[in-house]
Every structure is written in structure tokens, then in C-alpha cells.
Design an enzyme around this catalytic site. Structure first.
Site, PDB file in Angstrom:
ATOM      1  N   GLY A 162     -41.085   4.627   2.477  1.00 50.71           N
ATOM      2  CA  GLY A 162     -40.121   4.405   1.414  1.00 50.71           C
ATOM      3  C   GLY A 162     -38.887   3.651   1.854  1.00 50.71           C
ATOM      4  N   SER A 163     -38.927   3.037   3.025  1.00 47.92           N
ATOM      5  CA  SER A 163     -37.771   2.311   3.542  1.00 47.92           C
ATOM      6  C   SER A 163     -37.704   0.868   3.053  1.00 47.92           C
ATOM      7  CB  SER A 163     -37.788   2.328   5.079  1.00 47.92           C
ATOM      8  OG  SER A 163     -38.983   1.755   5.564  1.00 47.92           O
ATOM      9  N   GLY A 164     -38.752   0.418   2.359  1.00 46.49           N
ATOM     10  CA  GLY A 164     -38.754  -0.952   1.846  1.00 46.49           C
ATOM     11  C   GLY A 164     -39.170  -1.998   2.858  1.00 46.49           C
ATOM     12  N   LEU A 165     -39.820  -1.567   3.943  1.00 39.61           N
ATOM     13  CA  LEU A 165     -40.230  -2.494   5.000  1.00 39.61           C
ATOM     14  C   LEU A 165     -41.749  -2.683   5.056  1.00 39.61           C
ATOM     15  CD1 LEU A 165     -37.883  -1.197   7.857  1.00 39.61           C
ATOM     16  CD2 LEU A 165     -37.504  -3.139   6.325  1.00 39.61           C
ATOM     17  N   GLY A 166     -42.447  -2.184   4.039  1.00 36.77           N
ATOM     18  CA  GLY A 166     -43.899  -2.349   4.009  1.00 36.77           C
ATOM     19  C   GLY A 166     -44.630  -1.426   4.960  1.00 36.77           C
ATOM     20  N   SER A 192     -46.528   1.391   4.678  1.00 38.46           N
ATOM     21  CA  SER A 192     -47.900   1.853   4.433  1.00 38.46           C
ATOM     22  C   SER A 192     -48.915   0.733   4.668  1.00 38.46           C
ATOM     23  CB  SER A 192     -48.038   2.411   3.014  1.00 38.46           C
ATOM     24  OG  SER A 192     -47.745   1.422   2.049  1.00 38.46           O
ATOM     25  N   GLU A 222     -56.133  -0.442   0.437  1.00 42.52           N
ATOM     26  CA  GLU A 222     -54.952   0.220  -0.113  1.00 42.52           C
ATOM     27  C   GLU A 222     -54.854   0.097  -1.620  1.00 42.52           C
ATOM     28  OE1 GLU A 222     -50.155   0.529   0.821  1.00 42.52           O
ATOM     29  OE2 GLU A 222     -51.322  -1.169   1.594  1.00 42.52           O
ATOM     30  N   ASP A 276     -47.177  -7.558   2.119  1.00 36.37           N
ATOM     31  CA  ASP A 276     -47.034  -6.702   3.288  1.00 36.37           C
ATOM     32  C   ASP A 276     -48.215  -6.822   4.242  1.00 36.37           C
ATOM     33  OD1 ASP A 276     -44.718  -5.897   2.073  1.00 36.37           O
ATOM     34  OD2 ASP A 276     -45.516  -3.984   1.368  1.00 36.37           O
TER      35      ASP A 276
END
Length: 245
Positions: A121-125, A127, A159, A171
């Protein structure tokens, strides 16, 4: 980045892989269907020195052990061709299921351990990058002849289509290609990655003027993306209705 390590005691191999997280610089959201299918998408992003890590280690028992070390989660299963998708370590199980179905794995137990340098959930892709790293470890283990586009597309299918996790495409491709890239997203899942050759002094200057920090908060990107996709679909439906009348 892939590594094959030999354990000297009984000649067992440990397979390691890591993939970089990314920051978005421009065009975020245009890689999400149905927008990119209708209008085409374009994104500029860059990978950073934070990574998702995956390690596969054979074990002397007929079991599959899954570990998310950063989340302190572990699941153990008897060896099986398919693992249940039940909300527990689904990314790890989703990759295993697809690799097992498409390429087959030897009937031997193993431990799959993962670690991500940034929280979910950090916005850095995180998953998608983790999926790429896990695929990389299995590809090294099985010596699969997969190129960058192959790994990125495989990660996207696992995914988005098999695990039904909402999101875009940038991502997976950023994690696979690395570096600074201009990406184009077209209909029928077509993606074109244009690696940018930027002089090192310009990259140093960019790094010197960027600050990345953790706010101790996270957001669920899937809900944001689902709303975006719904809005685009409604807008397109409205256009078609107006054309009819």
C-alpha cells in the site's frame, strides 16, 4: 537479478531473485483497462533501490512452505499440484499454481520465502514486483527461457486475471525491465517498453532532488482502480447511448 547458490553439505541449490520497486513520474492510471484499451496509455516511471526478494530452497520433506518474512506470515502444505487461494499469501500461491500448471515442478518439497523492502500500500508497486521476483526464482530453478516481456506478461496474467486483483500493467513491466522507461499501453494487452538512455549526471541530479519517505499510512490501490475503471466504462457507455439517439 537472479542467483543460484550451492549448499556444500548435500549439493542442494538455493535460488534467489529480486526485482526493483518503482516510482511513477507521469501518466499514472493510463495503464488501466478499459482506459488504455479505448484511448491508449503512456507512462514514465523509474525503478529505485528498494526491492522485492524471493528465495526457493529445497527441503527434505514432502511439503511446501510459504513464508512472507516482512509480514511474519507462514503457511505449510502437503505437496500438491494446486494450492488454495484463500486470502493467505495468495500472491505466492498464485505464482506457484501457474508455474506448476504451465511448466510443471519436480515432486520435491521446497520453501519459498519472500521479503519486500517497502510495506504494502505504499504506492511503489509492491505486489506486482513481488510476483515478478517469485517468477524469477522459479525461472532460475527450472531454467525457463523467459525474456523480460514474457515475465512481465506472465506476472500480469497471474495477478490481474487469475487472482482477480484490480490494477494496471506498468508495475510488472517496470519491475522486469528496471531503469527509467517510457511505456505505451494499447488494446489487446499490447505493451511497448522504451528504455530511456539518460546521462548519469542527470540521474544524479534527479536523485539529489527527490525525497521518498514513509508516512506510516497506506491505501488500497485496488479500490481506487476499480472506481477509475467503472467511471471510464460509464463514460464510454454514455457516449454510445448518445450516438444511438
Amino acid at each position: 537479478m537472479l542467483n543460484r547458490i550451492t549448499k556444500a553439505d548435500n549439493i542442494k541449490m538455493i535460488y534467489r531473485s529480486k526485482a526493483p520497486l518503482r516510482i511513477g513520474l507521469a501518466g499514472g492510471g493510463t495503464d488501466v483497462s478499459p482506459y488504455c484499451d479505448l484511448y491508449g496509455g503512456a507512462i514514465l516511471n523509474a525503478t529505485i533501490s528498494l526491492y522485492a526478494h524471493a528465495t526457493i530452497e529445497p527441503i527434505d520433506e514432502n511439503a511446501i512452505i510459504l513464508q512472507a518474512l516482512d509480514r511474519k506470515e507462514e503457511k505449510r502444505y502437503e505437496w500438491n499440484h494446486q494450492l488454495p487461494i484463500d486470502g493467505k499469501l495468495d500472491l505466492l500461491k498464485g505464482v506457484y499454481n501457474r508455474i506448476q500448471h504451465q511448466y510443471g515442478l519436480p515432486l520435491t518439497g521446497f520453501k519459498l520465502s519472500t521479503f519486500v523492502d517497502a510495506p504494502a500500500g505504499s504506492g511503489l508497486g509492491t505486489s506486482s514486483t513481488l510476483v515478478v521476483a517469485i517468477i524469477g526464482a522459479f525461472a532460475e530453478m527450472l531454467r525457463l527461457p523467459l525474456g523480460e516481456y514474457d515475465i512481465a506478461q506472465l506476472a500480469y496474467e497471474i495477478e490481474r486475471k487469475e487472482l482477480n486483483m484490480a490494477g494496471g500493467r506498468q508495475d510488472q513491466y517496470a519491475a522486469t525491465f528496471g531503469g527509467v522507461n517510457f511505456m505505451e499501453f494499447l488494446k489487446d494487452d499490447k505493451v511497448i517498453v522504451n528504455p530511456l538512455r539518460i546521462k548519469q549526471q542527470y540521474l544524479f541530479e534527479l536523485e539529489n532532488n527527490l525525497l521518498l519517505y514513509y508516512t506510516s499510512t497506506s491505501r488500497e490501490s485496488a479500490k481506487i482502480i476499480e472506481k477509475q475503471s467503472s467511471n471510464v466504462a460509464k463514460q464510454q457507455c454514455g457516449k454510445q447511448t448518445r450516438q444511438i439517439y
